[in-house]
Design a protein around this motif. Structure first.
Motif, PDB file in Angstrom:
ATOM      1  N   GLY A 114      -4.853   1.555   8.215  1.00 57.73           N
ATOM      2  CA  GLY A 114      -4.475   1.916   6.840  1.00 57.73           C
ATOM      3  C   GLY A 114      -2.980   1.761   6.594  1.00 57.73           C
ATOM      4  O   GLY A 114      -2.556   1.295   5.544  1.00 57.73           O
ATOM      5  N   LEU A 115      -2.194   2.106   7.601  1.00 53.56           N
ATOM      6  CA  LEU A 115      -0.731   2.012   7.454  1.00 53.56           C
ATOM      7  C   LEU A 115      -0.287   0.571   7.213  1.00 53.56           C
ATOM      8  O   LEU A 115       0.786   0.316   6.677  1.00 53.56           O
ATOM      9  CB  LEU A 115      -0.030   2.564   8.709  1.00 53.56           C
ATOM     10  CG  LEU A 115      -0.255   4.052   9.016  1.00 53.56           C
ATOM     11  CD1 LEU A 115       0.399   4.436  10.334  1.00 53.56           C
ATOM     12  CD2 LEU A 115       0.297   4.937   7.891  1.00 53.56           C
ATOM     13  N   MET A 116      -1.147  -0.392   7.629  1.00 52.03           N
ATOM     14  CA  MET A 116      -0.790  -1.815   7.476  1.00 52.03           C
ATOM     15  C   MET A 116      -1.667  -2.511   6.442  1.00 52.03           C
ATOM     16  O   MET A 116      -1.763  -3.738   6.420  1.00 52.03           O
ATOM     17  CB  MET A 116      -0.930  -2.509   8.833  1.00 52.03           C
ATOM     18  CG  MET A 116       0.133  -2.087   9.817  1.00 52.03           C
ATOM     19  SD  MET A 116      -0.030  -2.954  11.367  1.00 52.03           S
ATOM     20  CE  MET A 116      -1.179  -1.937  12.228  1.00 52.03           C
ATOM     21  N   LEU A 127       3.688   0.356   6.659  1.00 50.57           N
ATOM     22  CA  LEU A 127       4.080  -0.590   7.710  1.00 50.57           C
ATOM     23  C   LEU A 127       3.852  -2.043   7.296  1.00 50.57           C
ATOM     24  O   LEU A 127       4.167  -2.958   8.057  1.00 50.57           O
ATOM     25  CB  LEU A 127       3.310  -0.287   9.013  1.00 50.57           C
ATOM     26  CG  LEU A 127       3.558   1.096   9.634  1.00 50.57           C
ATOM     27  CD1 LEU A 127       2.832   1.240  10.961  1.00 50.57           C
ATOM     28  CD2 LEU A 127       5.051   1.365   9.838  1.00 50.57           C
ATOM     29  N   VAL A 128       3.317  -2.250   6.079  1.00 49.45           N
ATOM     30  CA  VAL A 128       3.027  -3.617   5.620  1.00 49.45           C
ATOM     31  C   VAL A 128       4.296  -4.469   5.636  1.00 49.45           C
ATOM     32  O   VAL A 128       4.286  -5.632   6.062  1.00 49.45           O
ATOM     33  CB  VAL A 128       2.395  -3.590   4.196  1.00 49.45           C
ATOM     34  CG1 VAL A 128       2.416  -4.968   3.551  1.00 49.45           C
ATOM     35  CG2 VAL A 128       0.978  -3.048   4.273  1.00 49.45           C
ATOM     36  N   GLN A 129       5.423  -3.879   5.212  1.00 51.55           N
ATOM     37  CA  GLN A 129       6.682  -4.640   5.122  1.00 51.55           C
ATOM     38  C   GLN A 129       7.165  -5.169   6.483  1.00 51.55           C
ATOM     39  O   GLN A 129       7.940  -6.115   6.543  1.00 51.55           O
ATOM     40  CB  GLN A 129       7.762  -3.771   4.488  1.00 51.55           C
ATOM     41  CG  GLN A 129       7.935  -2.436   5.176  1.00 51.55           C
ATOM     42  CD  GLN A 129       9.005  -1.561   4.529  1.00 51.55           C
ATOM     43  OE1 GLN A 129      10.047  -2.050   4.108  1.00 51.55           O
ATOM     44  NE2 GLN A 129       8.748  -0.262   4.452  1.00 51.55           N
ATOM     45  N   GLU A 137      -3.668  -8.946   6.859  1.00 48.99           N
ATOM     46  CA  GLU A 137      -5.036  -9.352   6.500  1.00 48.99           C
ATOM     47  C   GLU A 137      -6.056  -8.782   7.497  1.00 48.99           C
ATOM     48  O   GLU A 137      -7.095  -8.241   7.132  1.00 48.99           O
ATOM     49  CB  GLU A 137      -5.113 -10.885   6.505  1.00 48.99           C
ATOM     50  CG  GLU A 137      -6.335 -11.409   5.773  1.00 48.99           C
ATOM     51  CD  GLU A 137      -6.372 -12.926   5.792  1.00 48.99           C
ATOM     52  OE1 GLU A 137      -7.457 -13.488   5.957  1.00 48.99           O
ATOM     53  OE2 GLU A 137      -5.283 -13.545   5.673  1.00 48.99           O
ATOM     54  N   TRP A 138      -5.681  -8.865   8.776  1.00 52.47           N
ATOM     55  CA  TRP A 138      -6.561  -8.361   9.843  1.00 52.47           C
ATOM     56  C   TRP A 138      -6.717  -6.843   9.730  1.00 52.47           C
ATOM     57  O   TRP A 138      -7.820  -6.314   9.846  1.00 52.47           O
ATOM     58  CB  TRP A 138      -5.953  -8.770  11.198  1.00 52.47           C
ATOM     59  CG  TRP A 138      -6.748  -8.316  12.368  1.00 52.47           C
ATOM     60  CD1 TRP A 138      -7.920  -8.846  12.818  1.00 52.47           C
ATOM     61  CD2 TRP A 138      -6.440  -7.214  13.236  1.00 52.47           C
ATOM     62  NE1 TRP A 138      -8.366  -8.140  13.914  1.00 52.47           N
ATOM     63  CE2 TRP A 138      -7.479  -7.144  14.198  1.00 52.47           C
ATOM     64  CE3 TRP A 138      -5.393  -6.298  13.302  1.00 52.47           C
ATOM     65  CZ2 TRP A 138      -7.487  -6.169  15.197  1.00 52.47           C
ATOM     66  CZ3 TRP A 138      -5.407  -5.331  14.302  1.00 52.47           C
ATOM     67  CH2 TRP A 138      -6.449  -5.283  15.226  1.00 52.47           C
TER      68      TRP A 138
END
Ligand code: HEM
Ligand code: HEM
Length: 223
Positions: A114-116, A127-129, A137-138
């Protein structure tokens, strides 16, 4: 006439019980907030769950005897035997321990993915950034599919509790009151510690998470 007296034994400390029922409320909130697209609430409930689970894992090292992660390690043979003969030790039985370990892994996987995860519109996990687009995507794929596994695990968990109830074991009552009927316990089994330290750790983790990642969704929720 010999009368067997069942000892009422405290098996779950206050933190384990709070952890369990707060986890149930948090996961229901996470599911419904995702369904309704209420992403700020989803994130806040996510950080709450992260603080809760991290505290549970720490409590699994320093907590009560029945909270210990090491007490969850049974051989598969013991798990199969426990179906036939039942468990005598206070705490999770052999079969139940596999379920508990599965929950810890599934919930942690859901949290980390979820964080990504991004909803591709407005909301990115914190943490997406830092992650490449492939990883994001994964993580989204994991977040979607792992939830299905978590959902089936919950169905199985509740079904098992009902089967135990039919066989006469009142596990839910024990998870609410902390006390279980257990005739086979030795006297020296002082299994439960004060939950105060666990609650302190939980509040510290919660404040840190809310102050760092939670500030933005919180300000949106209360504006
Ligand atoms: C979101 C749904 C649920 C999740 C994720 C969940 C997860 C868990 C976890 C992780 C534990 C181990 C507790 C620990 O040692 O920290 C546990 C135990 C337990 N849960 Fe749940 N649970 C859920 C729903 C329920 C519901 C609805 C009930 C009641 C019908 C229930 C009854 C119990 C009981 C009685 C135990 C103790 C089992 C034993 O004696 O070994 N759970 N659950
Ligand atoms: C145990 C914790 C969590 C549960 C049970 C959970 C559950 C869910 C569910 C069921 C969905 C809908 C998935 C879909 O249909 O594709 C979802 C979406 C989402 N979750 Fe979580 N989540 C958790 C934690 C988190 C955390 C900690 C974050 C980030 C801080 C997060 C961020 C997202 C995002 C951004 C979406 C939207 C994905 C999209 O629109 O494709 N989740 N979550």
């Amino acid at each position: 006439m010999v009368q067997q007296v069942l000892q009422k034994v405290k098996v779950w400390d206050g933190f384990i019980r709070s952890f369990h029922w707060l986890l149930v409320v948090a996961i229901a909130t996470l599911y419904f907030s995702a369904e309704e697209g209420m992403m700020e609430l989803h994130f806040i409930a996510g950080y709450f769950t992260l603080a809760l689970l991290l505290t549970r894992l720490v409590w699994g090292v320093i907590g009560s005897q029945t909270a210990k992660l090491s007490a969850l390690l049974y051989s598969p043979i013991a798990a199969i035997k426990s179906f036939k003969l039942g468990d005598t030790k206070p705490g999770h039985g052999a079969a139940g321990s596999y379920m508990v370990i599965a929950f810890f892994i599934l919930v942690l996987t859901q949290l980390i993915s979820g964080l990504m995860t991004t909803d591709d519109i407005l909301t990115d996990g914190p943490l997406v950034q830092y992650a490449s687009s492939n990883v994001v995507e994964w993580a989204g794929w994991v977040h979607h599919n792992n939830f299905d596994l978590l959902f089936y695990a919950i169905i199985l968990h509740v079904a098992a509790i009902i089967v135990y109830r039919i066989k006469g074991k009142k596990l839910v009552k024990a998870m609410i009151t902390g006390r279980a009927d257990n005739a086979q316990l030795s006297d020296d089994s002082n299994v439960v510690k004060s939950p105060l330290l666990a609650f302190i750790i939980f509040v510290i983790l919660l404040v840190v998470l809310m102050a760092t990642w939670g500030a933005e969704p919180l300000s949106y929720l209360f504006s």
